[in-house]
Every structure is written in C-alpha cells, then in structure tokens.
Design a protein around this motif. Structure first.
Motif, PDB file in Angstrom:
ATOM      1  N   ILE A 192       0.875  -1.286   0.170  1.00 53.61           N
ATOM      2  CA  ILE A 192       0.125  -0.108  -0.031  1.00 53.61           C
ATOM      3  C   ILE A 192       0.870   1.456  -0.138  1.00 53.61           C
ATOM      4  CG2 ILE A 192      -1.675   1.303   1.377  1.00 53.61           C
ATOM      5  CD1 ILE A 192      -2.808  -1.398   2.384  1.00 53.61           C
ATOM      6  N   LEU A 193       1.979   1.254   0.910  1.00 57.07           N
ATOM      7  CA  LEU A 193       2.910   2.571   0.786  1.00 57.07           C
ATOM      8  C   LEU A 193       3.467   2.558  -0.342  1.00 57.07           C
ATOM      9  CD1 LEU A 193       3.976   2.342   4.622  1.00 57.07           C
ATOM     10  CD2 LEU A 193       2.156   3.864   3.790  1.00 57.07           C
ATOM     11  N   TYR A 194       4.015   1.723  -1.214  1.00 60.94           N
ATOM     12  CA  TYR A 194       4.678   1.544  -2.389  1.00 60.94           C
ATOM     13  C   TYR A 194       3.929   2.369  -3.388  1.00 60.94           C
ATOM     14  CZ  TYR A 194       7.595   0.346  -6.301  1.00 60.94           C
ATOM     15  OH  TYR A 194       7.961   0.177  -7.752  1.00 60.94           O
ATOM     16  N   LYS A 195       2.685   1.995  -3.385  1.00 65.40           N
ATOM     17  CA  LYS A 195       1.842   2.469  -4.437  1.00 65.40           C
ATOM     18  C   LYS A 195       1.775   4.010  -4.496  1.00 65.40           C
ATOM     19  CE  LYS A 195      -1.251  -1.200  -5.031  1.00 65.40           C
ATOM     20  NZ  LYS A 195      -2.620  -1.861  -5.006  1.00 65.40           N
ATOM     21  N   GLN A 196       2.038   4.567  -3.311  1.00 65.31           N
ATOM     22  CA  GLN A 196       1.980   6.100  -2.927  1.00 65.31           C
ATOM     23  C   GLN A 196       3.229   6.942  -3.776  1.00 65.31           C
ATOM     24  OE1 GLN A 196       1.547   7.141   0.806  1.00 65.31           O
ATOM     25  NE2 GLN A 196      -0.208   5.757   1.363  1.00 65.31           N
ATOM     26  N   ILE A 197       4.385   6.078  -3.801  1.00 67.94           N
ATOM     27  CA  ILE A 197       5.604   6.560  -4.153  1.00 67.94           C
ATOM     28  C   ILE A 197       6.034   5.743  -5.642  1.00 67.94           C
ATOM     29  CG2 ILE A 197       6.216   7.876  -2.107  1.00 67.94           C
ATOM     30  CD1 ILE A 197       8.105   5.474  -1.671  1.00 67.94           C
ATOM     31  N   LYS A 198       5.096   5.040  -6.067  1.00 70.83           N
ATOM     32  CA  LYS A 198       5.782   4.234  -7.297  1.00 70.83           C
ATOM     33  C   LYS A 198       6.364   5.011  -8.233  1.00 70.83           C
ATOM     34  CE  LYS A 198       4.020   0.545 -10.145  1.00 70.83           C
ATOM     35  NZ  LYS A 198       2.729  -0.136 -10.456  1.00 70.83           N
ATOM     36  N   LYS A 235      13.096 -17.646  14.390  1.00 71.08           N
ATOM     37  CA  LYS A 235      14.186 -16.669  14.198  1.00 71.08           C
ATOM     38  C   LYS A 235      14.241 -16.199  12.726  1.00 71.08           C
ATOM     39  CE  LYS A 235      19.366 -16.113  14.218  1.00 71.08           C
ATOM     40  NZ  LYS A 235      20.489 -16.797  14.331  1.00 71.08           N
ATOM     41  N   LYS A 236      13.826 -17.095  12.020  1.00 69.78           N
ATOM     42  CA  LYS A 236      13.734 -16.523  10.509  1.00 69.78           C
ATOM     43  C   LYS A 236      12.591 -15.610  10.112  1.00 69.78           C
ATOM     44  CE  LYS A 236      15.803 -20.590   8.298  1.00 69.78           C
ATOM     45  NZ  LYS A 236      15.887 -21.495   7.110  1.00 69.78           N
ATOM     46  N   GLN A 237      11.550 -15.741  10.814  1.00 63.65           N
ATOM     47  CA  GLN A 237      10.354 -15.121  10.801  1.00 63.65           C
ATOM     48  C   GLN A 237      10.366 -13.622  11.233  1.00 63.65           C
ATOM     49  OE1 GLN A 237       7.518 -16.076   8.900  1.00 63.65           O
ATOM     50  NE2 GLN A 237       8.616 -17.682   8.366  1.00 63.65           N
ATOM     51  N   LEU A 238      11.200 -13.761  12.405  1.00 64.08           N
ATOM     52  CA  LEU A 238      11.474 -12.444  13.212  1.00 64.08           C
ATOM     53  C   LEU A 238      12.670 -11.469  11.998  1.00 64.08           C
ATOM     54  CD1 LEU A 238      12.056 -13.408  16.884  1.00 64.08           C
ATOM     55  CD2 LEU A 238      10.504 -11.877  16.054  1.00 64.08           C
ATOM     56  N   GLN A 239      13.468 -12.061  11.420  1.00 66.85           N
ATOM     57  CA  GLN A 239      14.214 -11.430  10.584  1.00 66.85           C
ATOM     58  C   GLN A 239      13.422 -10.926   9.393  1.00 66.85           C
ATOM     59  OE1 GLN A 239      16.974 -14.449   9.539  1.00 66.85           O
ATOM     60  NE2 GLN A 239      18.288 -13.998  11.559  1.00 66.85           N
ATOM     61  N   TYR A 240      12.432 -11.724   8.804  1.00 64.96           N
ATOM     62  CA  TYR A 240      11.634 -11.081   7.803  1.00 64.96           C
ATOM     63  C   TYR A 240      10.806 -10.227   8.218  1.00 64.96           C
ATOM     64  CZ  TYR A 240      12.755 -15.388   5.114  1.00 64.96           C
ATOM     65  OH  TYR A 240      13.345 -16.468   4.645  1.00 64.96           O
ATOM     66  N   ILE A 241      10.076 -10.060   9.444  1.00 59.92           N
ATOM     67  CA  ILE A 241       9.512  -8.913   9.998  1.00 59.92           C
ATOM     68  C   ILE A 241      10.264  -7.809  10.194  1.00 59.92           C
ATOM     69  CG2 ILE A 241       7.804  -8.199  11.850  1.00 59.92           C
ATOM     70  CD1 ILE A 241       7.056 -11.196  12.126  1.00 59.92           C
ATOM     71  N   LYS A 242      11.487  -8.023  10.717  1.00 58.23           N
ATOM     72  CA  LYS A 242      12.269  -6.662  11.365  1.00 58.23           C
ATOM     73  C   LYS A 242      12.648  -5.865   9.947  1.00 58.23           C
ATOM     74  CE  LYS A 242      16.692  -5.514  13.308  1.00 58.23           C
ATOM     75  NZ  LYS A 242      17.716  -6.307  14.341  1.00 58.23           N
ATOM     76  N   ARG A 243      12.987  -6.879   8.785  1.00 53.11           N
ATOM     77  CA  ARG A 243      13.241  -6.084   7.583  1.00 53.11           C
ATOM     78  C   ARG A 243      12.176  -5.305   6.758  1.00 53.11           C
ATOM     79  NH1 ARG A 243      14.358 -10.580   5.013  1.00 53.11           N
ATOM     80  NH2 ARG A 243      16.694 -10.436   5.172  1.00 53.11           N
ATOM     81  N   ASN A 244      10.815  -5.997   6.992  1.00 51.07           N
ATOM     82  CA  ASN A 244       9.748  -5.461   6.480  1.00 51.07           C
ATOM     83  C   ASN A 244       9.286  -4.049   7.255  1.00 51.07           C
ATOM     84  OD1 ASN A 244       9.671  -7.374   4.618  1.00 51.07           O
ATOM     85  ND2 ASN A 244       7.778  -8.489   5.719  1.00 51.07           N
ATOM     86  N   LEU A 245       9.418  -4.185   8.465  1.00 50.91           N
ATOM     87  CA  LEU A 245       9.413  -2.775   9.179  1.00 50.91           C
ATOM     88  C   LEU A 245      10.370  -1.821   8.958  1.00 50.91           C
ATOM     89  CD1 LEU A 245       8.343  -4.246  12.820  1.00 50.91           C
ATOM     90  CD2 LEU A 245       7.015  -3.395  11.189  1.00 50.91           C
ATOM     91  N   ALA A 246      11.724  -2.241   8.422  1.00 53.06           N
ATOM     92  CA  ALA A 246      12.721  -1.121   7.998  1.00 53.06           C
ATOM     93  C   ALA A 246      12.219  -0.513   6.894  1.00 53.06           C
ATOM     94  CB  ALA A 246      14.044  -1.968   8.146  1.00 53.06           C
ATOM     95  N   HIS A 247      11.686  -1.630   6.005  1.00 53.29           N
ATOM     96  CA  HIS A 247      11.082  -0.928   4.687  1.00 53.29           C
ATOM     97  C   HIS A 247      10.143  -0.027   4.640  1.00 53.29           C
ATOM     98  CE1 HIS A 247      14.223  -3.422   2.630  1.00 53.29           C
ATOM     99  NE2 HIS A 247      13.480  -4.607   2.599  1.00 53.29           N
ATOM    100  N   GLU A 249       9.697   2.009   7.188  1.00 55.35           N
ATOM    101  CA  GLU A 249      10.158   3.395   7.729  1.00 55.35           C
ATOM    102  C   GLU A 249      10.885   3.847   6.412  1.00 55.35           C
ATOM    103  OE1 GLU A 249      12.728   2.562  10.917  1.00 55.35           O
ATOM    104  OE2 GLU A 249      11.132   1.948  12.217  1.00 55.35           O
ATOM    105  N   GLN A 250      11.646   3.307   5.706  1.00 52.56           N
ATOM    106  CA  GLN A 250      12.266   3.864   4.546  1.00 52.56           C
ATOM    107  C   GLN A 250      11.256   4.406   3.490  1.00 52.56           C
ATOM    108  OE1 GLN A 250      14.634   0.649   2.713  1.00 52.56           O
ATOM    109  NE2 GLN A 250      16.193   0.593   4.482  1.00 52.56           N
ATOM    110  N   LEU A 251      10.281   3.898   3.240  1.00 51.52           N
ATOM    111  CA  LEU A 251       9.195   4.352   2.245  1.00 51.52           C
ATOM    112  C   LEU A 251       8.448   5.440   2.980  1.00 51.52           C
ATOM    113  CD1 LEU A 251       7.367   1.072   1.184  1.00 51.52           C
ATOM    114  CD2 LEU A 251       9.094   2.562   0.011  1.00 51.52           C
ATOM    115  N   ILE A 252       8.274   5.905   4.403  1.00 49.93           N
ATOM    116  CA  ILE A 252       7.809   6.781   4.902  1.00 49.93           C
ATOM    117  C   ILE A 252       8.745   8.081   4.682  1.00 49.93           C
ATOM    118  CG2 ILE A 252       7.286   7.998   7.060  1.00 49.93           C
ATOM    119  CD1 ILE A 252       5.981   5.310   7.999  1.00 49.93           C
TER     120      ILE A 252
END
Length: 497
Positions: A192-198, A235-247, A249-252
């Motif tokens: 959803i956020l990527y569509k705003q700055i596509k 551990k792997k799912q936590l890493q995926y979530i952490k990466r997505n949350l960082a993305h 923040e970058q989109l914002i």
C-alpha cells in the motif's frame, strides 16, 4: 438524535395484525417483555445521542430487545433481523406497535447496539429485572431458629461465587503462527505504501515473501517438530518482519504517508510492532511468557488465562467473576487480564447486602476464596464460609461435618451449572464479537438471558403442578396461590431450591 418511544409499553392486545386476531398474553416473549424495565434506563441510553440533529435513532427497547433475541436464539445478526421480520411476537418484544413485513433495521446496526449499550447498563437492567422476578415468584425462606434479639436483621440466604473464562473466537495461538500472520500483514502494508511513491522510485523493497512462506510451512506442516527447528523458524520469521518494518520506515522517509492506510490497517501496524518486540524478547531470553502478551492480531485485547482445567489448562478470552443466589446469576467483574477472584468476595457479599437488605447466611465458594482475610471478614458479619477450617485436619471428622461439607459442594454446583448453561446454550463457550467493548456487552447479555430462562422454567413448573397435580418438580415445592388464568402479578411461592 434520540426520541423517547411512546408505544414501548403498549399491551399485546393493542398490537395490530394484518390478518386479524391479537397476540396471546401467555406467550413467552410477551411475558419476558413485561419483566424487562425498558423505560427506566431509556434516559441513560439516550445519552449516547447528545445532539438534536440527524435522523432519530432506534429506541432502547429495540436495541436491547434485538440483542436479547440474538443471544436467546443463538443465531447470527442477519438471522436475527430475519426472525424479527417473520415473527409478530418478536416485533412486539422490540417495541413495535404493529406487524410489518419490512426489516426493522439493517443487520449492521446490531454492532452499533452492542457498542452503545455498555455491560454496566446491562447489569443494571439485569438486577432490576431480577427484582421483578423475585416479587412475582418469591422463594420461601428456610425456617431458622429464633433470634436472640440482638440482631434485628439476621442473615438469610445462600450466596454462591465462582469465576470462569469466556473464550473468544480465535485460532489457537502459537509463536510461529503469530509471526507468520504478522509478516503477511507487513507485506500488505508495504504494498500500500509503495503505491504512493511508485512514480518517484522504480525499485520496490524486496520482502522474500515466497521464501518466507516456504520456511514457515516447512515447520508448520510437521506433525512433531523439535524445539530447535521451531526456534530456527521463529528466528527466520523475526528477521523477515524486522526487514519489512525497516522498509516501511524507508518508504515513509521517501514520502509515503500513513494516511493512505485505513483505521484498521493503522491499528494493525501498531499491533505488529508490539508483537515483533514481544516475540524478539521471548526469543532472546528463551522465555515462554511476557506481560500483556498479544495472542491475536485481530483482537489484541485478548490475553491467555491460565485456568488449570482438565483438557484446557489455558483459555484465551475474558475472565469472569460471578455470583448466584436463588437461582439467579450476576456478572460482578469482567477483565481481559488474569486476576485472583478471591479479592472479589467482599464486594460480592456487599452487593448481595445492597440488593436484598441483609447479609447471606453462608457463602459457598471453592478453595481459592478461603483466604485468612476473607474468613475473618465473613466471621465479623456472621457469615459462614464453606469449606474446612484452616490448620491441620483432625484425625476423625464427625458425620455432621461430613454431611455439611457434602451439602456445601452440592449447593456450589449450582453456579457451575449456570456456567455450563451459558456456554452450551447462550454462546459463552465462544464469544463471536471482535471488539473488547462489544464482547463485554455480549457476555453481559448472556447472563441476562440465563436469568430469563430460569424464570420461564420456573413458571413452566407452576403450569405442570397446577394442571398435572404434581407437587415435587425439579426439586421445587410449589404452593400456588392463584389460578392459571389470573394475572401474572399474583404471587407464586417456591420453597428453597
């Protein structure tokens, strides 16, 4: 805006039917409509509509009556509206003056009814309704020994207290399943956020969603996975979530705004952040519990309630503290967090005193209520708390004490039966409401409906006794003082249950 209903108290004989005739005054819905104090609490319900602008809101009788019908019949919101349209007795119950083949209201309004009618208001209605029931079908008090004259109002009656849990409609939570659901939600928010700055950037953040899905299924599909495999998957799912949350923040930072998310998505994002923090702490510290642990993404208010019951050591829902006397049950406390129910005993006894005007002769509770402070508090007021005394048990127990202990447990079973009735018949085994306030309303309505069912069953016992010439029915010894055709306001006297 809200307008007071003028036809809410009209008799059933004035209800207009298109095919002629009139409603029967002996119908159960007509009898129950006479018991519920609709007009007494209409002013409190009208406070939800402070402005005089807009279309008039539905009446309090229609709102509360529809909720009672839903829980009494155990049906969905849509089915409730259809049943009301098809049944003239249900239309009279919600306050209509004539039969109509049109929908009384849209099914979605039931959600607003649950939001506007608070559990506290329903508890007040329940108490006032039970007062009417006790005046119509009073229970004959047990014979007591003559008082010494010092106590002008001796203790009377038996109060039963206990606690239970009303499970919510959620899947059984696991750390891995919760993290997988959180990851999926972060991917949707990223899209959803990527569509705003596509147009500003052509590079979309990589989420590895297909690989993350395979990592989750590799462990979730195993019948019995080892502890190390589960920890690696978490551990792997936590890493995926952490990466997505960082993305996110970058989109914002690149210009995307959270205003593009609706209210539900924004709330979900806050829940995902807290879930990631809790699960990371549990993983780092190798723990199994944390304060205010979230077990559902869609209902973050739900907490695990450790009950220690056979087959279900942990339940997920609201914990309830209830009291019961003369066959009527009251909801005294509801909380989404676990609590020690022994702290509610004093308040429950005082509520009994305010309701009846005297303290109970005995309080029947399980072992958790029998604390030193509760025993001393009850002793000061001449109340006998069930159960053996503190200290080492005697070598020999007299037959009278054994008989008293068995009698106390038999009496205490009544509230367990009320909980079972609520869970098997009136939806307390799985609360389908999704919000915390609407769930509380559904639970409170269930207790009110249980009391309505109790009163109607007793009235049916009177019918059997009067026409079948049976005196002992369901443990009740009934002394009828009027004929069946007389007014319902005349008294029927019951011996102790």
């Amino acid at each position: 805006m809200y307008r007071k209903a003028e036809l809410a108290s009209s008799p059933p004989s004035e209800f207009e039917l298109p095919f002629g005739g009139r409603l029967s005054s002996d119908n159960r819905w007509v009898k129950m409509a006479e018991l519920i104090p609709w007009s007494e609490f209409e002013a409190e319900y009208a406070q939800n509509f402070p402005t005089e602008k807009g279309a008039p809101a539905k009446s309090f009788r229609m709102a509360l009556g529809a909720l009672i019908i839903k829980e009494k019949l155990g049906i969905s919101d849509r089915e409730t509206v259809e049943q009301i349209r098809e049944n003239p007795y249900l239309q009279y119950f919600i306050g209509q003056s004539s039969y109509s083949n049109e929908l009384a209201f849209d099914p979605s309004l039931l959600v607003h009814f649950r939001q506007r009618i608070s559990p506290n208001l329903i508890n007040k209605v329940n108490e006032r309704m039970v007062e009417k029931m006790r005046s119509i079908t009073p229970i004959k008090p047990e014979k007591k020994k003559a008082s010494d004259g010092k106590n002008e109002s001796p203790n009377r009656g038996k109060l039963i207290v206990d606690a239970t849990c009303a499970p919510a409609d959620i899947s059984y939570p696991t750390d891995l399943g919760l993290l997988n659901g959180a990851r999926v939600h972060t991917e949707k928010i990223l899209d959803i956020l990527y569509k705003q700055i596509k147009e500003k950037t052509h590079k979309k953040p990589r989420t590895y969603r297909n690989l993350a899905r395979k990592d989750y299924l590799a462990v979730a599909k195993q019948r019995r996975s080892t502890r190390n495999k589960r920890r690696q998957a978490i551990k792997k799912q936590l890493q995926y979530i952490k990466r997505n949350l960082a993305h996110i923040e970058q989109l914002i930072d690149l210009g995307a705004t959270l205003e593009g998310l609706n209210k539900k998505q924004y709330k979900t994002l806050l829940v995902l952040t807290e879930v990631a923090r809790q699960q990371q702490w549990l993983f780092d510290n190798d723990k199994q519990s944390i304060e205010d642990r979230i077990v559902s993404l869609s209902q973050p208010h739900i907490r695990p309630i450790v009950r220690g019951k056979a087959g279900k050591s942990v339940e997920f829902g609201a914990k309830l503290s209830a009291s019961c006397f003369e066959g009527y049950v009251f909801l005294d406390r509801m909380s989404w967090d676990n609590f020690n129910e022994s702290g509610d005993l004093k308040a429950q006894v005082e509520a009994y005193y305010r309701f009846t005007g005297y303290y109970p002769e005995s309080v029947h509770a399980d072992r958790i209520y029998r604390t030193i402070s509760n025993r001393a508090w009850c002793k000061e007021r001449g109340i006998r708390l069930s159960g053996p005394p503190l200290g080492r048990p005697p070598a020999k127990v007299s037959k009278s004490k054994k008989k008293q202990a068995l009698e106390d447990e038999r009496i205490r079973n009544a509230i367990e039966g009320k909980f079972g009735q609520g869970k098997r018949r009136f939806g307390l085994n799985r609360v389908m409401a999704k919000l915390d306030n609407t769930s509380g309303t559904v639970i409170a309505i269930s207790f009110l409906v249980i009391n309505l069912a109790t009163w109607w069953r007793r009235l049916f016992c009177v019918f059997l006794c009067l026409f079948g010439k049976r005196t002992p029915v369901f443990g009740l010894k009934i002394i009828p003082t009027y004929k069946w055709g007389d007014s319902i306001q005349k008294k029927l006297i019951f011996n102790s249950v």
